[in-house]
Scaffold this active site. Structure first.
Site, PDB file in Angstrom:
ATOM      1  N   HIS A 578       4.079   5.536   1.729  1.00  0.00           N
ATOM      2  CA  HIS A 578       4.827   6.394   0.784  1.00  0.00           C
ATOM      3  C   HIS A 578       5.714   5.496  -0.123  1.00  0.00           C
ATOM      4  CE1 HIS A 578       3.908  10.916   1.257  1.00  0.00           C
ATOM      5  NE2 HIS A 578       3.243  10.452   0.022  1.00  0.00           N
ATOM      6  N   ARG A 685     -10.620   6.255 -10.480  1.00  0.00           N
ATOM      7  CA  ARG A 685     -10.701   6.830  -8.923  1.00  0.00           C
ATOM      8  C   ARG A 685     -10.998   8.454  -9.272  1.00  0.00           C
ATOM      9  NH1 ARG A 685      -6.674   2.531  -7.725  1.00  0.00           N
ATOM     10  NH2 ARG A 685      -7.596   1.245  -5.834  1.00  0.00           N
ATOM     11  N   ARG A 721     -15.885   5.420 -11.008  1.00  0.00           N
ATOM     12  CA  ARG A 721     -16.323   5.339  -9.657  1.00  0.00           C
ATOM     13  C   ARG A 721     -16.685   6.709  -9.267  1.00  0.00           C
ATOM     14  NH1 ARG A 721     -12.537   3.047  -5.089  1.00  0.00           N
ATOM     15  NH2 ARG A 721     -11.393   5.206  -5.064  1.00  0.00           N
ATOM     16  N   GLU A 814     -17.743  -3.364  -1.745  1.00  0.00           N
ATOM     17  CA  GLU A 814     -16.415  -3.292  -0.797  1.00  0.00           C
ATOM     18  C   GLU A 814     -16.991  -3.847   0.608  1.00  0.00           C
ATOM     19  OE1 GLU A 814     -14.093   0.261  -2.277  1.00  0.00           O
ATOM     20  OE2 GLU A 814     -16.183   0.845  -2.383  1.00  0.00           O
ATOM     21  N   ASP A 838     -10.723  -3.103   0.100  1.00  0.00           N
ATOM     22  CA  ASP A 838     -11.901  -2.677   1.183  1.00  0.00           C
ATOM     23  C   ASP A 838     -12.555  -3.674   1.643  1.00  0.00           C
ATOM     24  OD1 ASP A 838     -11.445   0.110   2.100  1.00  0.00           O
ATOM     25  OD2 ASP A 838     -12.228   0.805   0.132  1.00  0.00           O
ATOM     26  N   CYS A 885     -11.599  -5.062  -8.963  1.00  0.00           N
ATOM     27  CA  CYS A 885     -10.815  -3.826  -9.212  1.00  0.00           C
ATOM     28  C   CYS A 885      -9.806  -3.559  -8.150  1.00  0.00           C
ATOM     29  CB  CYS A 885     -11.394  -2.622  -9.649  1.00  0.00           C
ATOM     30  SG  CYS A 885     -12.686  -2.117  -8.160  1.00  0.00           S
TER      31      CYS A 885
HETATM   32  C1  PEP Z   1     -10.851  -1.330  -3.085  1.00  0.00           C
HETATM   33  O1  PEP Z   1     -11.444  -0.922  -2.193  1.00  0.00           O
HETATM   34  O2  PEP Z   1     -10.752  -2.345  -3.597  1.00  0.00           O
HETATM   35  C2  PEP Z   1     -10.767  -0.329  -4.506  1.00  0.00           C
HETATM   36  C3  PEP Z   1     -10.477  -0.754  -5.721  1.00  0.00           C
HETATM   37  O3  PEP Z   1     -11.014   1.066  -4.019  1.00  0.00           O
HETATM   38  P1  PEP Z   1      -9.728   1.885  -3.180  1.00  0.00           P
HETATM   39  O4  PEP Z   1      -8.439   1.073  -3.090  1.00  0.00           O
HETATM   40  O5  PEP Z   1      -9.548   3.052  -3.995  1.00  0.00           O
HETATM   41  O6  PEP Z   1     -10.702   2.345  -2.048  1.00  0.00           O
HETATM   42 MG    MG Z   2     -12.205   0.926  -1.877  1.00  0.00          MG
END
Ligand code: PEP
Ligand code: MG
Length: 951
Positions: A578, A685, A721, A814, A838, A885
């Site tokens: 947080h 997102r 996404r 990812e 990820d 991203c």
């Molecule tokens: C990622 O995994 O880099 C991504 C952009 O998705 P999230 O952070 O929402 O899992």
């Molecule tokens: Mg991700």
């Protein structure tokens, strides 16, 4: 409390034997998403330990403590077998009340059921019932017990007559919340009735909110015109809830114990009124069983009691419980005894002392369960590790490394926030007063939070704080605290017990985001504790400072004056904690997970925080300070310049264009992203759209929300996404089975493909909202072409109906398998967007939120860079574009490498857009390619950073 609705009851079930019935019961819980399928084994294991047959045709199957991990939420399923079936212990069963309980909630259910069983004819009525409502009505009647405890006793009063005593007793019932002022007024006009042995009784039924019995005794025995006065009872009567109380009072008088009653201390008065005679031998023992006196240990206890040569009674020391026969299973369970409470055994006659000590011994030995002794403070119940090594405070000009959490450089004195310690008595005599104090503190806490919500209006902080305010209104939390107070705890101890219990239950959840709520609970708990104890929350200095804390709760951050906080350092926490999220939202330079040495710093010690590289320098040398100040100034100038050019394209000095978009969760922020220079939304997102609603948003809702973003973009592209929940991202109304390894489980596209109608509606909404505007849709967590094709099949069904005109369908890269197989995917997908967050966790096998390891989870690792290289090469070979991203896209060291590897688009947080564009403008493509080559030749992430920094 057992609350049932019609879906919880299945009437007219048939089973050939008990095993089949148990399987049906397990299935009923699984269908209700209360448990995962494995819980069935837990039910069987529990029956193998001992039968869960309770009595009167009811069995209460429930899992073993080990199987609690398969419980997703506490609940009950009731299955009725009108023809009856033979349970494995030979009893006939007509009703299964199957329990899924995460902690000790099943004790309450059990306790309530035992009260049901006491009512005559109820078992037959349950077996015969033809409507679910009948079963619910029979099971749900809440037993009302009359209040009689230390709070309703007022002893040794300086009064002159019976009437004054009667009024004191009535007033005490009023303070305890049992009666209103009308009841007290009615008592004033009522002559007390003589009970004999110097005791008197006044009573009333009107103005009674809940039944109770109070006793008032004089300083010295009185003699008035009507006779001897040793004490006056005041009874608030309601229904027949007070019947057993009067019976006990009768018994006490019949034993001739009334005459001495007034001279006894409160505890003994309560013992007599609980049905324990003055001649009884007693033994007390604290219950140590982790899950209280649930059915299995209760059965053991009953067996030991039955083996005694004389009747033994048992009561709970805490509360106003009646002494019940220790040989009655339902009565013993009905005590609802929890770990830490004290059982009092009593018996009279020859051998009584041995009998009560045999029972106490059996309890001490755990009643067939392994038990751990209780230490006095909750923290101490945890096994202790070796004594911690003394913490050495950081020295002068020392460099500490931590997890970079929010970019920027800060130079200022430290303000070390230490959690306040609260000192308070554990117990208090006047429960009504404690209750009032807690009410006041809760009200105060709520007001504080409302004021803070206003101060921080609109942002993430405000959202978290309003959740805190809601927590304070949670009736379950309040009730738990009030119950503890009624047991004799002080307002502080009662409140903290309620908070701590709820927080521990929360921490036990598999879902990390939900488990993190435990910190919120403790945060809100401390706020109220501060008000109760009059402990001032430490006030930050007037001058600019860097906040150093163990971990920062959201409300701590909200209290901060952001104009003064230059930076944030926490000892604990990962990049997704947080504090990190909030620091980024507030634009404060921050590093987290710096280790506890930072807590040994003195407030006022000079610090440099480098939120970009995850570094802290303590009491820097004048030279180092100057260097950092220069860097800070340069950065501020760069930021100003970047801001001025934010709406211009990002082109390298040799003319190579890279698009820069913004990552968004909330579609309402799209206009702000454009204002900050974003050339589109590079990652929407969409799960945030789903999380913002209490149930699955329908087509119209989604169209409206996506539409808002398209409108704000004014023709710029939007990359959406599809719903990415599961793993670390929960969705309250889409219950998911608990998984040992949720990051490797059903998340992203794997989850949405289990409910294609949800994905189809989302695709339809995105395409409808886009209309003629550019929309790019991508699937998260794809591992290979098969999953992409499954998602595309849905898209191919919807698109011809909607006919959006500027659409591309892509894949998020990812999962490493997907990068390795990019050549096959590039043939069918229109574009790729690399989710480096990820991709890094799966490549390096480091949980992205791991509090210790996430510092090593660096996306600049050469292995991740190689996967990016493979992806770009494969995409470009088929004429597709590639974006990044993940967080790597805004890492200043990584930007040249990504550009050099051929990435076409970077999508970063809105706040970072101007600086990312500026960084690209400072490069040439040739230079960037060289830097990419240099990075790829390294063997570790640290090696990559060092090599790039050295250039
Ligand atoms: C990622 O995994 O880099 C991504 C952009 O998705 P999230 O952070 O929402 O899992
Ligand atoms: Mg991700």
């Amino acid at each position: 409390m057992l609350t049932l609705n019609q879906d919880d009851v299945r009437l007219g079930c048939h089973a050939t034997d008990w095993r089949e019935a148990l399987a049906q019961a397990a299935q009923a819980l699984t269908d209700a998403h209360r448990v995962s399928a494995e819980y069935r084994e837990g039910l069987l294991a529990r029956e193998a330990q001992s039968s869960t047959y309770l009595g009167n045709g009811i069995a209460i199957p429930h899992g073993t403590p080990e199987s609690r991990r398969y419980v997703r939420s506490t609940g009950v399923r009731v299955l009725q077998y009108p023809e009856g079936l033979t349970w494995h212990d030979g009893h006939r069963v007509n009703l299964l009340v199957t329990i899924a309980a995460q902690s000790d909630e099943h004790l309450d259910i059990l306790r309530q059921l035992t009260h049901v069983l006491e009512r005559e004819g109820v078992a037959e009525a349950l077996a015969r019932a033809t409507r679910a409502e009948e079963v619910i009505a029979l099971l749900s009647r809440v037993p009302v017990t009359a209040k009689l405890d230390a709070e309703t006793l007022c002893l040794g009063l300086p009064v002159r007559d019976r009437l004054e005593l009667a009024l004191f007793a009535a007033a005490r019932l009023r303070h305890a919340g049992c009666v209103d002022a009308g009841f007290v007024a009615a008592i004033a006009s009522q002559p007390p009735l003589a009970l004999g042995q110097g005791l008197w009784l006044v009573h009333g039924t009107s103005g009674v909110q809940s039944p109770g019995l109070a006793l008032a005794t004089p300083e010295r025995r009185l003699q008035d015109d009507a006779g001897d006065v040793a004490g006056v009872f005041c009874l608030a009567a309601q229904g027949d809830a007070h019947r057993s109380l009067l019976e006990r009072l009768d018994g006490l008088l019949a034993r001739g114990d009334g005459a001495q009653l007034a001279g006894l201390p409160a505890e003994q008065i309560l013992a007599r009124l609980a049905g324990e005679s003055a001649q009884a031998e007693t033994a007390r023992v604290r219950l140590l069983n982790a899950h209280g006196l649930h059915a299995r240990p209760a059965r053991e206890l009953v067996q030991v009691a039955r083996a005694q040569p004389l009747p033994v009674r048992v009561r709970l020391l805490e509360g106003s419980s009646e002494a019940v026969s220790a040989t009655s299973l339902t009565k013993v369970i009905g005590l609802g005894a929890r770990r830490g409470q004290t059982l009092v055994f009593s018996a009279e006659g020859d051998g009584a002392a041995q009998a009560v000590s045999a029972l106490a011994e059996a309890v001490r030995n755990g009643l067939g369960e392994p038990v751990l002794p209780i230490r006095e403070t909750p923290e101490e119940t945890l096994p202790r590790a070796a004594p911690p090594a003394p913490i050495v405070p950081p020295g002068a000009d020392e460099l500490l490394t931590a997890i970079p959490a929010s970019p920027g450089i800060a130079i200022a004195p430290a303000y070390v926030l230490r959690l306040p310690t609260f000192q308070y008595p554990e117990r208090a005599a006047d429960a009504a007063r404690e209750r009032q104090r807690l009410e006041r503190a809760l009200h105060g806490g709520h007001e504080q939070l409302q004021a803070l919500v206003k101060r921080t209006a609109g942002g993430e902080v405000a959202q978290i704080l309003s959740i805190h305010a809601e927590m304070l209104e949670d009736p379950a939390l309040r009730e738990a605290a009030f119950e503890a107070i009624a047991e004799g705890l002080s307002a502080e101890a009662g409140w903290w017990r309620a908070i701590d219990t709820a927080a521990r239950a929360q921490e036990a959840l598999a879902d990390r985001l939900l488990a993190e709520r435990a910190a919120d609970l403790r945060d809100v708990g401390r706020r109220v504790l501060g008000l109760l104890c009059g402990v001032e929350v430490p006030t930050p200095p007037e001058q600019p400072y860097i906040l150093v804390a163990d971990d920062v709760g959201p409300s701590d951050v909200a209290r901060l004056d952001t104009a003064k906080v230059r930076g944030l350092v926490t000892a604990r926490g990962g990049a997704t904690s947080h504090s990190a999220i909030l620091a980024r939202a507030l634009g404060i330079a921050a590093v987290v997970g710096a280790g506890e040495r930072v807590l040994a710093l003195n407030t006022g010690a000079e610090l440099i925080v480098d939120g970009e590289n995850g570094r802290i320098i303590t009491t820097p040398s004048p030279e180092r300070r100057q260097r950092s100040e220069r860097r800070l100034q340069e950065q501020q100038e760069l930021q100003r310049a970047a801001h001025g050019q934010r709406h211009e394209e990002a082109r390298t000095r040799d003319g190579h264009r890279v698009e820069v978009g913004a990552n968004l969760g909330d579609t309402a922020h799209a206009a702000d992203a454009v204002e900050r220079g974003a050339e589109g939304i590079g990652l929407l997102r969409t799960e945030f759209v789903f999380m913002a609603h209490p149930q699955m948003p329908d087509l119209a809702t989604q169209v409206a929300e996506y539409g808002e973003a398209f409108d704000a973009l004014g023709g710029r592209p939007l990359v959406a996404r599809t719903l990415d929940v599961g793993g670390d991202k929960p969705l309250a109304y889409w219950p998911m089975p608990r998984e040992d390894n949720p990051f490797l489980g059903v998340r992203g596209i794997r989850l949405t493909l289990t409910r294609p109608e949800v994905l189809e509606t989302q695709l339809r909404a995105l395409l409808t909202a886009a209309g003629t505007r550019p929309v790019r849709i991508m699937f998260p967590m794809i591992k290979d072409i098969e999953e992409f094709r499954a998602g595309k099949a849905l898209f191919d069904r919807v698109q011809p109906e909607v006919k959006a005109t500027d659409v591309q369908l892509g894949v998020m890269i990812e999962v490493p398998s997907c990068a390795l197989l990019a050549p096959t995917l590039a043939k069918e997908a229109d574009f790729f967007s690399i989710g480096t967050n990820d991709l890094t966790q799966y490549t390096l096998a480091i949980d992205r939120g791991h509090p210790i390891l996430s510092a090593q989870s660096d996306a600049l690792h050469p292995s991740v860079l190689r996967l990016i290289q493979l992806t770009v090469e494969a995409a470009h070979a088929e004429g597709r574009w590639v974006g990044v991203c993940g967080e790597l896209g805004s890492d200043p060291l990584a930007i040249p490498v990504l550009v050099g590897l051929g990435v076409d688009e970077l999508s970063v947080s809105s706040r970072s857009v101007p600086m990312v564009k500026a960084r690209i403008r400072g490069l040439t493509l040739t230079q960037a390619r060289e830097l990419a080559g240099l990075a790829l030749r390294q063997s570790t992430a640290a090696g990559v950073r060092e090599a790039l920094e050295a250039v």
